[in-house]
Scaffold this active site. Sequence first.
Site, short mmCIF file in Angstrom:
data_model
loop_
_atom_site.label_atom_id
_atom_site.label_comp_id
_atom_site.label_asym_id
_atom_site.label_seq_id
_atom_site.Cartn_x
_atom_site.Cartn_y
_atom_site.Cartn_z
N HIS A 4 -14.41 -2.12 -4.16
CA HIS A 4 -14.87 -3.50 -4.41
C HIS A 4 -16.40 -3.51 -4.39
O HIS A 4 -17.00 -3.13 -3.39
CB HIS A 4 -14.34 -4.44 -3.32
CG HIS A 4 -12.85 -4.53 -3.31
ND1 HIS A 4 -12.15 -5.47 -4.04
CD2 HIS A 4 -11.91 -3.77 -2.68
CE1 HIS A 4 -10.85 -5.29 -3.85
NE2 HIS A 4 -10.67 -4.26 -3.03
N ARG A 37 -18.12 -6.40 -5.71
CA ARG A 37 -18.58 -7.81 -5.75
C ARG A 37 -19.57 -8.03 -6.89
O ARG A 37 -19.59 -7.29 -7.86
CB ARG A 37 -19.21 -8.23 -4.40
CG ARG A 37 -18.44 -7.82 -3.15
CD ARG A 37 -17.05 -8.35 -3.10
NE ARG A 37 -16.45 -8.14 -1.79
CZ ARG A 37 -15.16 -8.04 -1.57
NH1 ARG A 37 -14.29 -8.11 -2.56
NH2 ARG A 37 -14.69 -7.88 -0.35
N ASN A 58 -11.27 -8.45 -8.49
CA ASN A 58 -11.01 -9.73 -7.79
C ASN A 58 -12.31 -10.48 -7.48
O ASN A 58 -12.64 -10.75 -6.34
CB ASN A 58 -10.17 -9.51 -6.52
CG ASN A 58 -10.82 -8.59 -5.50
OD1 ASN A 58 -11.61 -7.71 -5.86
ND2 ASN A 58 -10.49 -8.76 -4.23
N LYS A 88 -4.98 -4.32 -12.58
CA LYS A 88 -4.71 -4.41 -11.13
C LYS A 88 -3.88 -5.66 -10.86
O LYS A 88 -4.30 -6.78 -11.15
CB LYS A 88 -6.04 -4.50 -10.37
CG LYS A 88 -5.90 -4.79 -8.88
CD LYS A 88 -5.30 -3.61 -8.12
CE LYS A 88 -4.97 -3.96 -6.68
NZ LYS A 88 -6.11 -4.14 -5.82
N HIS A 103 -1.41 -4.03 -5.54
CA HIS A 103 -1.55 -4.37 -4.12
C HIS A 103 -0.14 -4.74 -3.66
O HIS A 103 0.34 -5.83 -3.93
CB HIS A 103 -2.51 -5.54 -3.92
CG HIS A 103 -2.72 -5.88 -2.48
ND1 HIS A 103 -3.95 -5.81 -1.86
CD2 HIS A 103 -1.84 -6.25 -1.51
CE1 HIS A 103 -3.82 -6.14 -0.58
NE2 HIS A 103 -2.55 -6.41 -0.35
N ASP A 140 -11.13 1.46 -0.87
CA ASP A 140 -10.94 0.02 -0.66
C ASP A 140 -12.10 -0.55 0.16
O ASP A 140 -11.93 -1.49 0.92
CB ASP A 140 -9.59 -0.30 0.01
CG ASP A 140 -9.20 -1.77 -0.20
OD1 ASP A 140 -9.80 -2.43 -1.06
OD2 ASP A 140 -8.28 -2.24 0.50
N HIS A 142 -18.08 -7.74 3.08
CA HIS A 142 -18.22 -9.20 3.30
C HIS A 142 -19.47 -9.39 4.15
O HIS A 142 -19.75 -8.57 5.03
CB HIS A 142 -17.01 -9.75 4.06
CG HIS A 142 -15.72 -9.70 3.29
ND1 HIS A 142 -15.36 -10.66 2.39
CD2 HIS A 142 -14.70 -8.80 3.31
CE1 HIS A 142 -14.17 -10.36 1.86
NE2 HIS A 142 -13.75 -9.22 2.41
N ALA A 154 -10.91 -10.38 5.22
CA ALA A 154 -10.29 -9.04 5.28
C ALA A 154 -11.11 -8.04 4.49
O ALA A 154 -11.49 -8.30 3.35
CB ALA A 154 -8.87 -9.11 4.73
O1 DOR Z 1 -8.94 -5.99 3.10
C1 DOR Z 1 -9.00 -6.19 1.91
N1 DOR Z 1 -10.11 -6.67 1.32
N2 DOR Z 1 -7.92 -5.95 1.18
C2 DOR Z 1 -7.86 -6.27 -0.13
O2 DOR Z 1 -6.85 -6.06 -0.74
C3 DOR Z 1 -9.00 -6.96 -0.79
C4 DOR Z 1 -10.25 -6.69 -0.09
C5 DOR Z 1 -11.37 -7.61 -0.51
O3 DOR Z 1 -11.54 -7.81 -1.73
O4 DOR Z 1 -12.08 -8.10 0.35
ZN ZN Z 2 -8.84 -3.50 -2.59
#
Ligand code: DOR
Ligand code: ZN
Length: 335
Positions: free
Chosen positions: A14, A16, A40, A95, A134, A240, A244, A256
Amino acid sequence: MQIKLSSPLDMHLHLRDADMLKTVAPLSSYGFAGAIIMPNLVPPVTTTEALLAYKDRILSSTCRDKFEPLMTLFFKNDYSYEFLKKAKKHIFALKLYPSGITTNSDGGVSSMDIDLLRDTFETMSELNIPLLVHGETNGFVMDREMEFGSVYEQFASNFPNLKIVMEHITTAHSASLLDKYENLYATITLHHLLITLDDVAGGMLSPHLFCKPIAKRPEDRDALLKLALSAHPKVMFGSDSAPHPVDKKESCGCAAGVFTAPIALQALAMLFEKHKSLDKLQAFISDNARKIYGYKPIEKEVILENIPFTVPKSYKDVVPMFSAEKLPWSIKSVL
Ligand code: DOR
Ligand code: ZN
């Protein structure tokens, strides 16, 4: 001692967007030759235009390094054959998120009924577009992945020509599916090889280890370790790494995601060395992925050496795994 890794790949990442992208992308592009980029965002990446524009932003954030972003589209059930056929040259995979299951997945799929998914899956099979999943239900948090197992089995048996990757597996049960279906593969994260639920919530709560799927039991971690340390040919490294900002992690309603991108190679060396399996690291970190996807990465040589690396407390406002701790391996050079 030194370890040479050739073209490390992160098959689930990820990055962002905007300022966060600028902060985290160079931390992956430094040591990795390529990565599968998760779609995402808000809104999710669902058009070729959005995907290409995002790819450009990634490339400008990583321009100092040799690095290939492997782009994914957010799975939608209404992509037409013509659309996917045209988009194929730009996309590495689709995905699939069950709706609402994790960060920014609200537009995901609300039913796993294969009759509803059939057209898209057949198109993907024909066009040779892999499906990354997922795999969690919305059941009890510790059972979500196990409950999704029957969905994986249905997907795999009904669409034998579809390459399906069980993303970030966390259970012994998911591990057992790999040898049952030829077209099922898996990524494994660093954190799920290291921690169990005890590390997240067994003592003081550790928000920086909170992720989805949540870390499971010791026997689950052992099953993942067995796959990774033997470099089982159907598993690949996918961090993964999911950054954040600290105020979204150390808060009531913790987001998460574990941020591992800048420490992944060093910590994997530590783990594989501990288990006397350093000879398997190259396959886990790159060679398996090349074979599974038929992908030839950019050439890049990363040398690790056993000189301690003190992990920064944070990278701007993002706290990495092992924040402020010492790891026994550091990156010596990248060529
Ligand atoms: O912990 C996670 N964070 N699991 C995920 O599947 C998405 C990810 C996120 O995009 O923050
Ligand atoms: Zn992920």
